[in-house]
Design an enzyme around this catalytic site. Structure first.
Site, mmCIF file in Angstrom:
data_model
loop_
_atom_site.group_PDB
_atom_site.id
_atom_site.type_symbol
_atom_site.label_atom_id
_atom_site.label_comp_id
_atom_site.label_asym_id
_atom_site.label_seq_id
_atom_site.Cartn_x
_atom_site.Cartn_y
_atom_site.Cartn_z
ATOM 1 N N GLU A 192 48.895 40.632 19.822
ATOM 2 C CA GLU A 192 47.533 41.123 19.669
ATOM 3 C C GLU A 192 46.746 40.149 18.781
ATOM 4 O O GLU A 192 45.545 39.968 18.937
ATOM 5 C CB GLU A 192 47.562 42.518 19.023
ATOM 6 C CG GLU A 192 46.171 43.106 18.869
ATOM 7 C CD GLU A 192 46.089 44.294 17.911
ATOM 8 O OE1 GLU A 192 47.025 45.062 17.809
ATOM 9 O OE2 GLU A 192 45.028 44.414 17.283
ATOM 10 N N SER A 238 49.115 45.212 13.429
ATOM 11 C CA SER A 238 50.043 45.090 14.559
ATOM 12 C C SER A 238 49.999 43.658 15.072
ATOM 13 O O SER A 238 48.938 43.182 15.456
ATOM 14 C CB SER A 238 49.607 45.979 15.721
ATOM 15 O OG SER A 238 49.670 47.328 15.374
ATOM 16 N N ARG A 280 42.646 47.221 23.411
ATOM 17 C CA ARG A 280 42.638 46.002 22.586
ATOM 18 C C ARG A 280 42.071 44.781 23.324
ATOM 19 O O ARG A 280 42.523 43.661 23.133
ATOM 20 C CB ARG A 280 44.040 45.659 22.073
ATOM 21 C CG ARG A 280 44.628 46.673 21.111
ATOM 22 C CD ARG A 280 43.849 46.696 19.795
ATOM 23 N NE ARG A 280 44.573 47.411 18.763
ATOM 24 C CZ ARG A 280 44.582 48.740 18.633
ATOM 25 N NH1 ARG A 280 43.903 49.498 19.470
ATOM 26 N NH2 ARG A 280 45.253 49.300 17.656
HETATM 27 N N1 EPU Z 1 57.974 53.440 16.538
HETATM 28 C C1 EPU Z 1 59.303 53.184 16.280
HETATM 29 N N2 EPU Z 1 59.593 52.206 15.373
HETATM 30 C C2 EPU Z 1 58.647 51.508 14.712
HETATM 31 C C3 EPU Z 1 57.293 51.776 14.990
HETATM 32 C C4 EPU Z 1 56.976 52.745 15.926
HETATM 33 O O1 EPU Z 1 60.180 53.801 16.844
HETATM 34 O O2 EPU Z 1 58.998 50.653 13.903
HETATM 35 C C5 EPU Z 1 57.616 54.514 17.484
HETATM 36 C C6 EPU Z 1 57.079 55.700 16.709
HETATM 37 O O3 EPU Z 1 58.081 56.581 16.305
HETATM 38 C C7 EPU Z 1 56.146 56.347 17.690
HETATM 39 C C8 EPU Z 1 55.666 55.184 18.536
HETATM 40 O O4 EPU Z 1 56.556 54.113 18.303
HETATM 41 O O5 EPU Z 1 56.812 57.266 18.492
HETATM 42 C C9 EPU Z 1 54.238 54.802 18.247
HETATM 43 O O6 EPU Z 1 54.117 54.503 16.867
HETATM 44 P P1 EPU Z 1 52.735 54.704 16.074
HETATM 45 O O7 EPU Z 1 52.150 56.015 16.410
HETATM 46 O O8 EPU Z 1 53.009 54.391 14.651
HETATM 47 O O9 EPU Z 1 51.748 53.692 16.679
HETATM 48 P P2 EPU Z 1 51.916 52.232 17.252
HETATM 49 O O10 EPU Z 1 51.890 52.303 18.725
HETATM 50 O O11 EPU Z 1 53.132 51.629 16.639
HETATM 51 C C10 EPU Z 1 49.350 51.807 17.353
HETATM 52 C C11 EPU Z 1 48.368 50.725 17.002
HETATM 53 C C12 EPU Z 1 48.072 50.726 15.507
HETATM 54 C C13 EPU Z 1 47.519 52.074 15.131
HETATM 55 C C14 EPU Z 1 48.561 53.152 15.512
HETATM 56 C C15 EPU Z 1 48.059 54.563 15.280
HETATM 57 C C16 EPU Z 1 48.665 48.947 18.619
HETATM 58 C C17 EPU Z 1 49.151 47.569 18.867
HETATM 59 N N3 EPU Z 1 48.872 49.425 17.392
HETATM 60 O O12 EPU Z 1 50.602 51.512 16.715
HETATM 61 O O13 EPU Z 1 47.047 49.751 15.292
HETATM 62 O O14 EPU Z 1 47.251 52.155 13.737
HETATM 63 O O15 EPU Z 1 48.841 53.054 16.925
HETATM 64 O O16 EPU Z 1 47.115 54.917 16.212
HETATM 65 O O17 EPU Z 1 48.117 49.567 19.515
HETATM 66 C C18 EPU Z 1 46.632 47.468 14.722
HETATM 67 O O18 EPU Z 1 46.189 47.338 15.854
HETATM 68 O O19 EPU Z 1 46.664 46.512 13.894
HETATM 69 C C19 EPU Z 1 47.200 48.754 14.321
HETATM 70 C C20 EPU Z 1 47.812 48.939 13.155
#
Ligand code: EPU
Length: 339
Positions: A332, A236, A163
Site C-alpha cells: 500500500e 499498513s 485504497r
Molecule cells: N489479523 C491477524 N493478525 C494480524 C493482523 C490482523 O490475524 O497480525 C486479522 C484480525 O484478527 C482480523 C483481520 O485480520 O480478523 C483484520 O484485521 P483488522 O481489523 O485489524 O484490520 P486490517 O485488515 O488488518 C485494515 C486497514 C487499516 C485499518 C483497519 C481497521 C488496510 C491495508 N488496512 O487493517 O488501515 O486501520 O483495517 O479498519 O486496509 C492503514 O491503511 O495504514 C491502516 C492502518
C-alpha cells in the site's frame, strides 16, 4: 514558496529513513502552484509529498519534491442538516478530524488518528473502521502537471476504490492536489459496522457520541498500531488482497479460520495481516526492521534503518507469504527511488 536545495528528507517521512532530494519546494499559497508549473520546474523527475506517512524512500531522489503546505478550513455551504468544508492540502488530517469533532460535524470520527495531510487523503482513499474518505468527499481540486491546467473532479470522477483512486492510477505523477471538499452531516449519525468498535463502545459503558466514538477508535488503534512519532513506520505496509471467491475457497481448505469479506461480484477480500501472521512473521525482526508485534500488516524501522533495508524485508515478507499461501501481497505504501 520555499526552495530548499539538496534537502535531507529523514524528518519528512514517517519511516524516518534518510534520503536526499535535489530540491524541495514548499508551496505556501495556492497561487504559487501555477507559478511553479510555469517555471518548467517539474519537467524532470518530480514527486508530490504530503505528510510522508505513506512513503518509503528506497534511495535518494534525484529530482524535485513538492510539498503543498497551504492551510485553512473554509465552510463553503451550510444548512441545518449538513456542511461543506473546503480544506487546503497542507492541513494535517488530524486537525481536520479534531475540527469536525469539536463542531459536531459527523462523518470523520472513525478516521481519527490517521497520519498525513488532507491533500493526500483522496489519493489512496484512506479508510478505517468501516469508513473510507470517499464516503464524505464531494470534490478534489488541483492542477495537472503536464498540461498545467487546473482541474476539479467530482466524487464519481475520482474513481475511488479500496485504497485507490484516479490519482494513484491514470493520473499518477501528473497532479498537484490543492484542496479537498467534504460534505459532513450536522445530524447525529454513526458508522458502527466494525465489530471491534461496537464491542469496545459497549465495554466502555459510554453513551454513543462523536467524542466517545473517536475516543474508542483511538483506543483500538493504539492497541494495534505503533505511535509514528516514536517508531518509524507507514501504517499498513500491505493492502488486503482482493481475490476471486474460487481462490478464497481453495485457501479455506488450507486455513479453516481464514478471515474474508465480500468484495464485489465474485471477489473476496482477505486480511493480509492474518496471512503474514500465519506465515510466522508477526513480531519477527531482522536487523533494524521488523513486522510489528501487534499488527502484522505494519513494517517498522526500529531505528537506524535505510529505506533499502525496509524494502528488502518487504520482499522477504511478500515472498514468504507467496510460498506459503500462493497469494501475492501488494504494497500500500508508495516506494520511491531504486534499490
Ligand atoms: N489479523 C491477524 N493478525 C494480524 C493482523 C490482523 O490475524 O497480525 C486479522 C484480525 O484478527 C482480523 C483481520 O485480520 O480478523 C483484520 O484485521 P483488522 O481489523 O485489524 O484490520 P486490517 O485488515 O488488518 C485494515 C486497514 C487499516 C485499518 C483497519 C481497521 C488496510 C491495508 N488496512 O487493517 O488501515 O486501520 O483495517 O479498519 O486496509 C492503514 O491503511 O495504514 C491502516 C492502518
Amino acid at each position: 514558496m520555499k526552495i530548499l536545495e539538496n534537502q535531507q528528507l529523514q524528518s519528512y517521512n514517517t519511516f524516518m529513513v534518510p534520503a536526499l532530494c535535489d530540491r524541495l519546494v514548499q508551496i505556501e499559497s495556492e497561487e504559487e502552484i501555477p507559478q511553479l508549473l510555469a517555471q518548467d520546474a517539474l519537467e524532470g523527475p518530480h514527486l508530490l509529498l504530503g505528510g510522508g506517512s505513506n512513503m518509503l524512500f528506497i534511495s535518494d531522489f534525484h529530482g524535485t519534491v513538492v510539498q503543498v503546505c497551504t492551510q485553512g478550513i473554509r465552510r463553503v455551504e451550510e444548512d441545518a442538516r449538513q456542511v461543506r468544508l473546503s480544506v487546503a492540502a497542507g492541513v494535517p488530517w488530524s486537525d481536520l478530524v479534531d475540527f469536525c469533532i469539536q463542531n459536531h460535524y459527523y462523518g470523520l470520527e472513525n478516521l481519527v488518528g490517521i497520519p498525513g495531510w488532507v491533500g493526500s487523503c483522496p489519493v489512496q482513499n484512506i479508510g478505517a473502521y468501516g469508513v473510507e474518505v470517499k464516503d464524505v468527499i464531494t470534490k478534489v481540486e488541483g492542477y495537472r502537471i503536464r498540461s498545467r491546467m487546473p482541474f476539479s473532479l467530482a466524487n464519481a470522477e475520482c474513481r475511488f476504490g479500496y485504497r485507490t483512486s484516479i490519482f494513484k492510477t491514470d493520473w499518477k505523477g501528473d497532479v498537484i492536489i490543492s484542496r479537498v471538499e467534504f460534505r459532513l452531516s450536522k445530524e447525529e449519525h454513526f458508522n458502527l459496522t466494525y465489530q471491534g468498535l461496537r464491542n469496545e463502545l459497549e465495554q466502555s459503558g459510554l453513551p454513543v457520541t462523536i467524542e466517545s466514538v473517536a475516543a474508542v477508535v483511538k483506543t483500538v488503534r493504539d492497541r494495534k498500531l505503533p505511535d509514528i512519532t516514536k517508531i518509524g513506520c507507514a501504517g499498513s505496509f500491505f493492502k488486503n488482497p482482493v481475490i476471486p471467491v474460487a481462490e478464497r475457497d481453495r485457501l479455506l481448505r488450507q486455513i479453516p479460520n481464514l478471515v474474508s469479506y465480500p468484495a464485489g461480484e465474485g471477489m473476496a477480500k482477505l486480511a493480509a495481516g492474518q496471512l503474514i501472521d500465519l506465515a510466522g512473521l508477526k513480531g519477527v525482526r531482522r536487523g533494524n526492521v521488523g513486522v510489528y508485534p501487534q499488527q502484522a500488516l505494519v513494517l517498522v524501522n526500529y531505528g537506524g534503518a535505510m529505506g533499502a533495508e525496509v524494502y528488502d524485508f518487504y520482499l522477504h515478507v511478500r515472498q514468504t507469504v507467496r510460498e506459503r499461501f500462493g497469494i501475492l501481497l501488494e504494497a500500500e505504501v508508495n516506494q520511491v527511488g531504486m534499490r
